[in-house]
Each structure stands twice: as C-alpha cells, then as structure tokens.
Design a protein around this motif. Sequence first.
Motif, PDB file in Angstrom:
ATOM      1  N   ILE A 114       0.826  -1.208   0.000  1.00  7.68           N
ATOM      2  CA  ILE A 114       0.000   0.000   0.000  1.00  7.68           C
ATOM      3  C   ILE A 114       0.857   1.252   0.000  1.00  7.68           C
ATOM      4  O   ILE A 114       1.835   1.343   0.731  1.00  7.68           O
ATOM      5  CB  ILE A 114      -0.921  -0.014   1.235  1.00  7.68           C
ATOM      6  CG1 ILE A 114      -1.959  -1.112   1.030  1.00  7.68           C
ATOM      7  CG2 ILE A 114      -1.604   1.319   1.454  1.00  7.68           C
ATOM      8  CD1 ILE A 114      -2.617  -1.499   2.301  1.00  7.68           C
ATOM      9  N   GLU A 115       0.482   2.188  -0.872  1.00  9.40           N
ATOM     10  CA  GLU A 115       1.280   3.404  -0.965  1.00  9.40           C
ATOM     11  C   GLU A 115       0.877   4.466   0.046  1.00  9.40           C
ATOM     12  O   GLU A 115       1.682   5.290   0.446  1.00  9.40           O
ATOM     13  CB  GLU A 115       1.160   3.989  -2.373  1.00  9.40           C
ATOM     14  CG  GLU A 115       2.175   3.367  -3.327  1.00  9.40           C
ATOM     15  CD  GLU A 115       2.013   3.888  -4.739  1.00  9.40           C
ATOM     16  OE1 GLU A 115       1.952   5.123  -4.887  1.00  9.40           O
ATOM     17  OE2 GLU A 115       1.936   3.053  -5.657  1.00  9.40           O
ATOM     18  N   ALA A 116      -0.395   4.452   0.449  1.00 11.36           N
ATOM     19  CA  ALA A 116      -0.880   5.478   1.385  1.00 11.36           C
ATOM     20  C   ALA A 116      -0.146   5.353   2.719  1.00 11.36           C
ATOM     21  O   ALA A 116       0.355   4.287   3.065  1.00 11.36           O
ATOM     22  CB  ALA A 116      -2.374   5.298   1.604  1.00 11.36           C
ATOM     23  N   PRO A 117      -0.073   6.457   3.462  1.00 12.60           N
ATOM     24  CA  PRO A 117       0.563   6.376   4.775  1.00 12.60           C
ATOM     25  C   PRO A 117      -0.206   5.421   5.697  1.00 12.60           C
ATOM     26  O   PRO A 117      -1.433   5.434   5.720  1.00 12.60           O
ATOM     27  CB  PRO A 117       0.498   7.806   5.316  1.00 12.60           C
ATOM     28  CG  PRO A 117      -0.496   8.518   4.472  1.00 12.60           C
ATOM     29  CD  PRO A 117      -0.533   7.812   3.146  1.00 12.60           C
ATOM     30  N   VAL A 118       0.528   4.595   6.408  1.00 11.39           N
ATOM     31  CA  VAL A 118      -0.090   3.668   7.354  1.00 11.39           C
ATOM     32  C   VAL A 118       0.288   4.091   8.767  1.00 11.39           C
ATOM     33  O   VAL A 118       1.466   4.234   9.089  1.00 11.39           O
ATOM     34  CB  VAL A 118       0.359   2.211   7.111  1.00 11.39           C
ATOM     35  CG1 VAL A 118      -0.313   1.276   8.114  1.00 11.39           C
ATOM     36  CG2 VAL A 118       0.037   1.772   5.678  1.00 11.39           C
ATOM     37  N   TYR A 144       7.713  -2.177  10.198  1.00  9.50           N
ATOM     38  CA  TYR A 144       7.097  -1.435   9.090  1.00  9.50           C
ATOM     39  C   TYR A 144       7.434   0.042   9.196  1.00  9.50           C
ATOM     40  O   TYR A 144       7.521   0.570  10.301  1.00  9.50           O
ATOM     41  CB  TYR A 144       5.565  -1.630   9.150  1.00  9.50           C
ATOM     42  CG  TYR A 144       4.835  -1.117   7.934  1.00  9.50           C
ATOM     43  CD1 TYR A 144       4.620  -1.942   6.834  1.00  9.50           C
ATOM     44  CD2 TYR A 144       4.368   0.203   7.880  1.00  9.50           C
ATOM     45  CE1 TYR A 144       3.957  -1.475   5.706  1.00  9.50           C
ATOM     46  CE2 TYR A 144       3.704   0.675   6.753  1.00  9.50           C
ATOM     47  CZ  TYR A 144       3.504  -0.160   5.680  1.00  9.50           C
ATOM     48  OH  TYR A 144       2.856   0.300   4.571  1.00  9.50           O
TER      49      TYR A 144
HETATM   50  K     K Z   1       2.699   2.883   3.110  1.00 10.37           K
END
Ligand code: K
Length: 297
Positions: A114-118, A144
Amino acid sequence: MSTGFKSGFVAIVGRPNVGKSTFLNRVVGQKVAIMSDKAQTTRNKIQGIYTTDDSQIVFLDTPGIHKPQNKLDEYMDKAALSALKEVEAVLFMVSATETRGAGDNYIIDQLKQIEAPVYLIINKIDEIDPNQLLPIMDMYRKAYPWAEVFPISALRGNNVDELLQSLVKTLPEGPQYYPDDQVTDHPERFIVQEIIREQILANTRQEIPHSVAVYVEWMRPNETGKLQIEASIIVERNGQKGIIVGKGGQRLKYISVGARREIEKLLGTKVNLKLWVHVQSGWRDKPNALNNLGYSA
Ligand code: K
Ligand code: GDP
Ligand code: MG
C-alpha cells in the motif's frame, strides 16, 4: 480556488477485538457499530463520518485481512486489499494488551503493497503500565515504516483528538462528501428502521403506510449487555398516532415486541427497544426532513 477544506477516506484494519468499532464510535460520537467481545461482529464495511468546519474523514471499518485458508478467504483478502489501495490513509490497530502475533504479521506483510501512509495505532493503553509502552512501540517500529505511531485508549479517549488532527493534516484538499449531520451509512441502522416500519404496517390496516417514517435516534449496548435502541415513529396527523399507539398503548406494544424479535434475529444479540410516536405534519414535503429520516429524495 482553494477552499482549504480537507477530506478523504481512511481504512481501519487490525485483528478482531483490538477496538476498531470502539474507536469509530468514539470518533463519530454515537454508537453505530455493534460492539462485542465476540470476534467478527462487524460483518459489513461500516463508514463512520467525522466532520468539522474545515475537514471530513470517512472511516471504513474493513471486514479484515486473515491468512487465507481457502479460495473465499483469498478473494476476501483481495477485496480488502483493493479497498485499501483507494484510501488516503490506513490505520493499523493493535491492542497493547496482546503480543504481536502471526495474524498481525500477516496483515503487516500485506500492508507493504500500500502506498498510502499507514499509521500504527496501539489501543487499550489504559490497560497497561506506562513502562510497557516503549518496548511495544519498539517491537512494531522494526516491522514497518509507519507514517505515525499513536498509543491511544479508544475506550477512554486518550490521544484520540491528536490522532484525528494528524490525520486531517495528511489528507488532501477535497469536497465534503456527506452532510454535517450524517455519522454513518451503517446498513444495520437502516435495516432496523425498515423492520420497525414493517411491524407498523403488519399491525395497522388503515391509512398508515405512506405517511409513516421511522428514525433510529441511537443504538448502543446498555449496562446489562443488551443492545438499547431508541427510535421515533413520525406520522403526519394525530389520528394516525392514535392508530399506531392503540387502546392503552396495546398496538404500539405489539409493534415493539414484533420488531424487537426480528432485530434480535438479525443482529444475533438481545435488544431493548423503545419507541416514541411523534406528529410532524407535512414531513413528506420537506426535503430536509426526508434527509434526516434517511430517505434521499
Ligand atoms: K505505506
Ligand atoms: P473490534 O473487533 O476491533 O471492532 O473491537 P471492539 O471495538 O468490538 O472492542 C472489543 C473489546 O475491547 C470490547 O469489549 C471493548 O470494550 C474493548 N475495548 C476497545 N477499546 C478499548 C480500550 O481503549 N481500552 C479497553 N480497556 N478496552 C477497550
Ligand atoms: Mg468491530
């Protein structure tokens, strides 16, 4: 022209029972997701909507990512993952009271696509000794590249506002997707309204059908563990109120008992249902009233 309004979709993932529904309920300020100690009570993708003067966050409570045991699981995982690829941020929630397990590691592995911030959300910090927090954070930090790490208590509210502020900062400028007063498009709430309506229709033969609306004011577990539901029945005329209430309140009682049984069957939980009947003339002609009642014109 820039409006300065920020908005976006945020998904919450994590193992069952870490507190995802509790968090959503706190954020929207109303009990909408059904909470329980039993795993997997959240069957549907629930949206909790948080709106302020200059921002709106639409939360998705995803059905969950599990290590697939069969084809269906694989399909579900794919669906969950593709949903995660369309959001502006992801909250990965863990419980401070449980050690990192294979289930967490599996989700963390999937999150790498996933590219979005986690964000890592360590919930239930009210249950641990403050000294225990740093080692837990260290354990997850290595796993992570989290955008942020937030220890919170969804139950007590600790650090939840700070988390919301940080989320708003990461969101892009965008439209207000839902009206201010909408907190969810939770299907269970809608279904409960429909069940009560059905029971009204089943118990009244007169001119009731088209001029009655049902609105669930709130639903939340009470001290006895039952799901407390309070709902308003809205009619146009006093005479209709009389028909629904019946002699000595008898008909309203039938409606209430019938609806309660159906809702209990549907949600698999004991329910305490309270119904009120209000007269609001001409509600059908008022677009605002319709919206508030969950019907879109
Ligand atoms: K990410
Ligand atoms: P979900 O399965 O992730 O949606 O978890 P729920 O929101 O249903 O919560 C599972 C259980 O954990 C419930 O009994 C909650 O009351 C409890 N819980 C949730 N958040 C907290 C918290 O911050 N502190 C404590 N002590 N309990 C919590
Ligand atoms: Mg849940």
